[in-house]
Write a protein that holds these residues in place. Structure first.
Motif, mmCIF file in Angstrom:
data_model
loop_
_atom_site.group_PDB
_atom_site.id
_atom_site.type_symbol
_atom_site.label_atom_id
_atom_site.label_comp_id
_atom_site.label_asym_id
_atom_site.label_seq_id
_atom_site.Cartn_x
_atom_site.Cartn_y
_atom_site.Cartn_z
ATOM 1 N N ASP A 273 -125.734 -15.921 28.212
ATOM 2 C CA ASP A 273 -126.385 -17.402 28.401
ATOM 3 C C ASP A 273 -125.960 -17.808 29.525
ATOM 4 O OD1 ASP A 273 -127.836 -19.484 28.037
ATOM 5 O OD2 ASP A 273 -127.299 -19.913 25.935
ATOM 6 N N ILE A 274 -126.709 -17.855 30.651
ATOM 7 C CA ILE A 274 -126.454 -18.308 31.906
ATOM 8 C C ILE A 274 -126.386 -19.632 31.863
ATOM 9 C CG2 ILE A 274 -127.168 -18.370 34.323
ATOM 10 C CD1 ILE A 274 -128.522 -15.530 34.008
ATOM 11 N N SER A 275 -127.202 -20.505 30.892
ATOM 12 C CA SER A 275 -127.212 -21.857 30.953
ATOM 13 C C SER A 275 -125.783 -22.499 30.526
ATOM 14 C CB SER A 275 -128.335 -22.227 30.064
ATOM 15 O OG SER A 275 -128.011 -22.291 28.807
ATOM 16 N N LEU A 276 -124.953 -21.571 30.115
ATOM 17 C CA LEU A 276 -123.853 -22.117 29.549
ATOM 18 C C LEU A 276 -122.425 -21.910 30.349
ATOM 19 C CD1 LEU A 276 -123.747 -20.755 25.749
ATOM 20 C CD2 LEU A 276 -124.150 -23.092 26.445
ATOM 21 N N ILE A 277 -122.859 -21.248 31.501
ATOM 22 C CA ILE A 277 -121.870 -20.988 32.551
ATOM 23 C C ILE A 277 -121.969 -22.518 33.349
ATOM 24 C CG2 ILE A 277 -121.149 -19.784 34.709
ATOM 25 C CD1 ILE A 277 -122.692 -17.488 33.428
ATOM 26 N N TYR A 278 -120.658 -22.972 33.695
ATOM 27 C CA TYR A 278 -120.531 -24.254 34.401
ATOM 28 C C TYR A 278 -121.006 -24.040 35.804
ATOM 29 C CZ TYR A 278 -118.685 -28.540 36.286
ATOM 30 O OH TYR A 278 -118.551 -29.869 36.796
ATOM 31 N N LEU A 279 -122.012 -25.127 36.189
ATOM 32 C CA LEU A 279 -122.207 -25.307 37.559
ATOM 33 C C LEU A 279 -121.684 -26.496 37.847
ATOM 34 C CD1 LEU A 279 -124.316 -23.047 38.764
ATOM 35 C CD2 LEU A 279 -126.256 -24.875 38.252
ATOM 36 N N THR A 280 -121.084 -26.411 39.198
ATOM 37 C CA THR A 280 -120.759 -27.899 39.645
ATOM 38 C C THR A 280 -121.805 -28.443 40.224
ATOM 39 O OG1 THR A 280 -118.744 -26.436 40.443
ATOM 40 C CG2 THR A 280 -119.047 -28.757 41.393
ATOM 41 N N PRO A 281 -122.053 -29.760 39.873
ATOM 42 C CA PRO A 281 -123.198 -30.600 40.402
ATOM 43 C C PRO A 281 -122.974 -30.793 41.924
ATOM 44 C CG PRO A 281 -121.519 -31.941 39.325
ATOM 45 C CD PRO A 281 -121.085 -30.463 39.126
ATOM 46 N N THR A 282 -124.250 -30.797 42.456
ATOM 47 C CA THR A 282 -124.374 -30.950 43.913
ATOM 48 C C THR A 282 -124.545 -32.492 44.365
ATOM 49 O OG1 THR A 282 -125.565 -28.717 44.088
ATOM 50 C CG2 THR A 282 -126.223 -30.298 45.832
ATOM 51 N N TYR A 283 -123.695 -32.634 45.267
ATOM 52 C CA TYR A 283 -123.733 -34.074 45.920
ATOM 53 C C TYR A 283 -123.798 -33.473 47.354
ATOM 54 C CZ TYR A 283 -122.307 -36.289 41.651
ATOM 55 O OH TYR A 283 -122.220 -36.871 40.370
ATOM 56 N N ILE A 284 -124.824 -33.394 47.884
ATOM 57 C CA ILE A 284 -125.173 -32.729 49.175
ATOM 58 C C ILE A 284 -124.167 -33.212 50.258
ATOM 59 C CG2 ILE A 284 -127.271 -33.702 49.960
ATOM 60 C CD1 ILE A 284 -126.394 -29.794 49.846
ATOM 61 N N THR A 285 -124.420 -34.372 50.371
ATOM 62 C CA THR A 285 -123.577 -35.165 51.713
ATOM 63 C C THR A 285 -122.133 -34.942 51.488
ATOM 64 O OG1 THR A 285 -124.473 -37.234 50.733
ATOM 65 C CG2 THR A 285 -125.105 -36.900 52.937
ATOM 66 N N PRO A 286 -121.448 -35.175 50.602
ATOM 67 C CA PRO A 286 -120.135 -35.111 50.843
ATOM 68 C C PRO A 286 -119.596 -33.532 50.766
ATOM 69 C CG PRO A 286 -120.486 -35.658 48.674
ATOM 70 C CD PRO A 286 -121.737 -36.280 49.450
ATOM 71 N N GLN A 287 -120.667 -32.780 50.141
ATOM 72 C CA GLN A 287 -120.225 -31.253 50.281
ATOM 73 C C GLN A 287 -120.381 -30.615 51.781
ATOM 74 O OE1 GLN A 287 -122.393 -30.251 47.004
ATOM 75 N NE2 GLN A 287 -120.685 -30.182 45.692
ATOM 76 N N VAL A 288 -121.581 -31.325 52.358
ATOM 77 C CA VAL A 288 -121.502 -30.699 53.837
ATOM 78 C C VAL A 288 -120.495 -31.198 54.580
ATOM 79 C CG1 VAL A 288 -122.968 -31.133 55.723
ATOM 80 C CG2 VAL A 288 -124.213 -30.421 53.836
ATOM 81 N N VAL A 289 -120.095 -32.383 54.535
ATOM 82 C CA VAL A 289 -118.881 -32.871 55.511
ATOM 83 C C VAL A 289 -117.540 -32.292 54.933
ATOM 84 C CG1 VAL A 289 -117.608 -35.035 55.847
ATOM 85 C CG2 VAL A 289 -120.127 -35.076 55.723
ATOM 86 N N GLY A 290 -117.409 -32.193 53.423
ATOM 87 C CA GLY A 290 -116.258 -31.368 53.068
ATOM 88 C C GLY A 290 -116.040 -29.801 53.474
#
Lengths: 201, 191
Positions: free
Chosen positions: A78-95
């Motif tokens: 069940d793919i929906s049960l695999i944890y997905l890190t939420p996207t926060y696009i700006t800090p992820q691009v800068v990070g």
């Protein structure tokens, strides 16, 4: 088969820590076998001399991606049960950019730093101390970054959900990109090996 | 008699030293990548989560700071996320155990391949002291950047990459872009 097993309570949270050590051993083993315990080998990626980082990373991504897709398609995972890190696009691009800089300065990422430390590399040990220092600085100054940290919020979202292109098609495109990248990587390595050989003559 | 034994022992030592200076070649990158991919896939299937590294270091820091300045850590929004409800130690965490495994796996691989050695990885044109200073600085940047990005190369690029996570792919492209952009400035360290 009902997977992820842990989510279906096939074993206790305490036992999951045993699994963690076993999975970690596999992780560390293949990182070291790939040559990722050596900062010189890792850094050579960014001078086009040794494209191992790209090759290993994308082979691993494609392997796991195809596995997840087919196990999901068969109804076993069940793919929906695999944890997905939420996207926060700006800090992820800068990070990401900061990590890229840190990679060529330090020579490792946190995982490969551990692999290098475990084989006695002193620079790997100092690098890991640096990681602790960096997290400490981030933690102590968190109030300054807090607003930026939660900016660009997109939630838990995949490329196929964002674009509306079917999962299988995105997967196929990633595989094509990886294969194209592998062919390119082999050519680039040959080109620079020849160039370096000529320069040292 | 004893001299014969000693010579034999010395010969074994010499041959051992010889194998030590001649480490085994690295695994084929595609094979190593396939192995790594299967490890990642088993984490997805068994645990419903991927691999990680930087999160474990955050738990360790939180735990250490909490033992010296509990009030400070509990009042800090970043650390308190790793502290949880305070009923269990932040060290009793999946990623902390996985990183212990990572250490053991690296140790095992290095030993069986004759690559374990106390040494410094650096290019020929930089002093050991400078290399260690850059290692610390790079580690610091990585620690900071990984917290900002909610993960490092393992938790974001590898894990999120395989799950086709939007933020992970943006992150991965930026890691490569950042590294290539600054590679020229850092060339003295490696080339």
């Amino acid at each position: 088969m009902n997977a992820p097993f842990f989510k279906f309570e096939y074993f206790t949270p305490d036992f999951s820590l045993v699994i963690a050590i076993l999975i970690g051993i596999g992780f560390g083993f293949f990182l070291e076998q790939a040559g990722f315990g050596s900062a010189r080998k890792l850094a050579a990626q960014f001078y086009f001399r040794d494209m191992t980082v790209f090759k290993v990373m994308f082979t691993a991504i494609v392997t796991a991606m195809v596995g997840v897709f087919y196990l999901g398609w068969l109804g076993w995972l069940d793919i929906s049960l695999i944890y997905l890190t939420p996207t926060y696009i700006t800090p992820q691009v800068v990070g990401g950019l900061i990590l890229g800089l840190g990679f060529v300065v330090g020579g490792y990422c946190p995982g490969t730093g551990m692999a290098s430390l475990s084989t006695g590399r002193v620079d790997g040990m100092i690098y890991i101390l640096g990681v602790f220092a960096g997290i400490f600085v981030f933690g102590e100054s968190f109030s300054i970054w807090k607003d930026f940290y939660v900016s660009g919020k997109m939630g838990q979202i995949t490329l196929y959900e964002l674009t509306g292109i079917p999962y299988g098609v995105i997967m196929f495109l990633v595989i094509l990109m990886a294969i194209g990248g592998f062919i390119g990587a082999e050519k680039v390595e040959k080109y620079f090996a020849k160039k370096d050989a000529e320069a040292s003559k | 008699m004893s001299t014969i034994v000693e010579t034999a022992a010395a010969e074994t030592l010499v041959s051992e030293a010889r194998t030590e200076v001649k480490p085994k070649p690295y695994m084929n990158p595609y094979l190593a990548g396939f192995g790594l991919g299967l490890v990642l896939l088993s984490a997805f299937v068994i645990m419903g989560r991927g691999l990680g590294a930087s999160g474990a270091f955050s738990s360790m820091i939180t735990s250490a700071l909490h033992s010296v300045a509990p009030a400070h850590v509990e009042g800090n929004e970043f650390y308190s996320e790793y502290l949880g409800d305070g009923t269990v130690s932040p060290l009793k965490d999946w990623l902390v155990f996985e990183v212990i495994g990572l250490f053991l796996g690296g140790l095992l691989s290095g030993l069986i391949s004759g690559r374990s050695k106390f040494t410094i990885e650096k290019g020929p044109n930089i002093t050991a002291g400078k290399r260690l200073m850059f290692a610390f600085l790079g580690g610091g940047l990585m620690g900071f950047g990984a917290k900002l990005a909610r993960g490092c190369t393992s938790g974001q690029a590898l894990t999120g990459g395989a799950m086709l996570n939007v933020g992970s792919w943006a992150f991965m492209m930026c890691v490569f872009a950042g590294a290539y952009a600054f590679a020229y400035v850092m060339r003295r360290q490696w080339r």
